[in-house]
Design a protein around this motif. Sequence first.
Motif, PDB file in Angstrom:
ATOM      1  N   SER A 241     -30.326  30.383 -34.865  1.00 37.38           N
ATOM      2  CA  SER A 241     -31.703  30.876 -34.797  1.00 37.38           C
ATOM      3  C   SER A 241     -32.593  30.120 -35.777  1.00 37.38           C
ATOM      4  O   SER A 241     -33.780  29.895 -35.500  1.00 37.38           O
ATOM      5  N   ARG A 244     -33.589  26.885 -34.063  1.00 33.57           N
ATOM      6  CA  ARG A 244     -34.603  27.116 -33.028  1.00 33.57           C
ATOM      7  C   ARG A 244     -35.969  27.424 -33.644  1.00 33.57           C
ATOM      8  O   ARG A 244     -36.999  26.863 -33.243  1.00 33.57           O
ATOM      9  N   ASN A 245     -35.989  28.311 -34.636  1.00 34.73           N
ATOM     10  CA  ASN A 245     -37.259  28.688 -35.251  1.00 34.73           C
ATOM     11  C   ASN A 245     -37.908  27.505 -35.963  1.00 34.73           C
ATOM     12  O   ASN A 245     -39.138  27.347 -35.939  1.00 34.73           O
ATOM     13  N   SER A 294     -33.016  24.855 -26.904  1.00 32.12           N
ATOM     14  CA  SER A 294     -34.118  25.095 -27.841  1.00 32.12           C
ATOM     15  C   SER A 294     -35.180  24.008 -27.720  1.00 32.12           C
ATOM     16  O   SER A 294     -36.386  24.289 -27.722  1.00 32.12           O
TER      17      SER A 294
END
Length: 349
Positions: A241, A244-245, A294
Motif C-alpha cells: 500500500s 501504491r500511495n 498500481s
Amino acid sequence: MSNISCSSKEDLTPDREEPIEQPEPETRVLKEKASFGIGAAIKTSLMGESGYMQTVTTHFSQITAEWEMKMDAIWTSSTHYQWAGADKLVDFAIDNDLDVHGHTLVWYKSFPSWFKNAGYDSTAFEDHVKTYIKTVVERYKGKVISWDVANEIFNDNGSLRITDCPVHATFKDPIAFYGRCFQYAHEADPDAKLFYNDYSVVIAPGKRNAIKNMVQRFKSEGIPIHGIGDQFHYRINNDKSTLRNGLNDMASTGLLVHISELDIVMNVNKSDNYVFTEAEAKKQSDMYKHIAESYSALPAQQRFAISLWGVTDKHTWLTGSWHPKEYPLLFDQSYQHKEAYKGFLSGLN
C-alpha cells in the motif's frame, strides 16, 4: 377470489446452468499488452550472448543504457568524447524499432575523475557541464526520446546530497544549477522528455516532498521538466500500500511518472542459505503484479514507462552489490520467463 394460473411442469424445471466461459490464455508479450513503454536496461557487452537480444526485442519496447550513457563512460577529457558504447546501443534500438531513454546526464557519482580534480570555479564548472549536455543531447536528437537530466540530488529526508557531490560543493544554490541543466538539455532537443530520477521516492515522504517542491519551483521559473522517475529497487517485504500511495502522490505533480529501474530483492537478509523456492517465486509474482496494477491505475496521460533494471537474473547488478544468491528480474538465468513475468503481465493494463 383471484384466479391463480398453474405453471406447467416445464416451467417448474430449474434453469439449466450455462457453462462458465473460461478466459482465453494471454498470448501477448509485455510490450504488446502495455499501453505505455516497457523498458529494460541493457549492456552492449552482452549483446553477443545467445538469448539476450532476442529476449529484449521480443518482450520490450524501450531500452536504457545500464552504464554506456553515463558521463564518465562518455566524457574522457574536456575535449574528447567516447561514443562507441552509446552509439552501438542507439543504433541497435533504431534497427529494432525500440525507444531509447537516456540515462543519465548529471549524476554526482559519474563525474569523471579528470573533471572532479580540475578545481573549476562555479563558472568554469557550469560552462563545461553545459557543453557536455548540449554535445550529448544534440548527438542523439531524434534518436533518444527522453533523458534523466539529473539523478539522486536528495537524501531520503529531503535534504540536499552533500557527501561526494561536486555540485553541492561548487554552487550555493544547487537546485538552480540543476534547473539550468534541464534548460540546456531542452535547448539541445526541444522534443525530448526530461526527467528527474531518484530512488526510494514512493517510500520516503521527505524525499518525495523535496522533489515536489523542486518541480513547483521549476514550473514557476519556466524550467522544462516533464517527468519524475522512481528507480523502484525495492524488496519483497516492502509494504504494497505504501508503494501504491507513493505512486499516486508522485502523480499529483501532473508530470509523467516513470518506474525507471525496477527489480525486486528476494534475499532480503543476504543469507548464504537462501533458496528461491516456488513459494518465493509466487510472492515475487504477486509483488510484480501489484506494481503493474498500481502503475496502470495512474492517469493514462501520465504513464510514461516501466523499465526493468536488467534482463535476466544471470546478469543483475544485485548479485554483486547485494548478494550472490539473488533473483530479482522477470527472466531466469536460462532466459525462461519466471512466475514474476506472468504476474507482471497479468497486472498490466
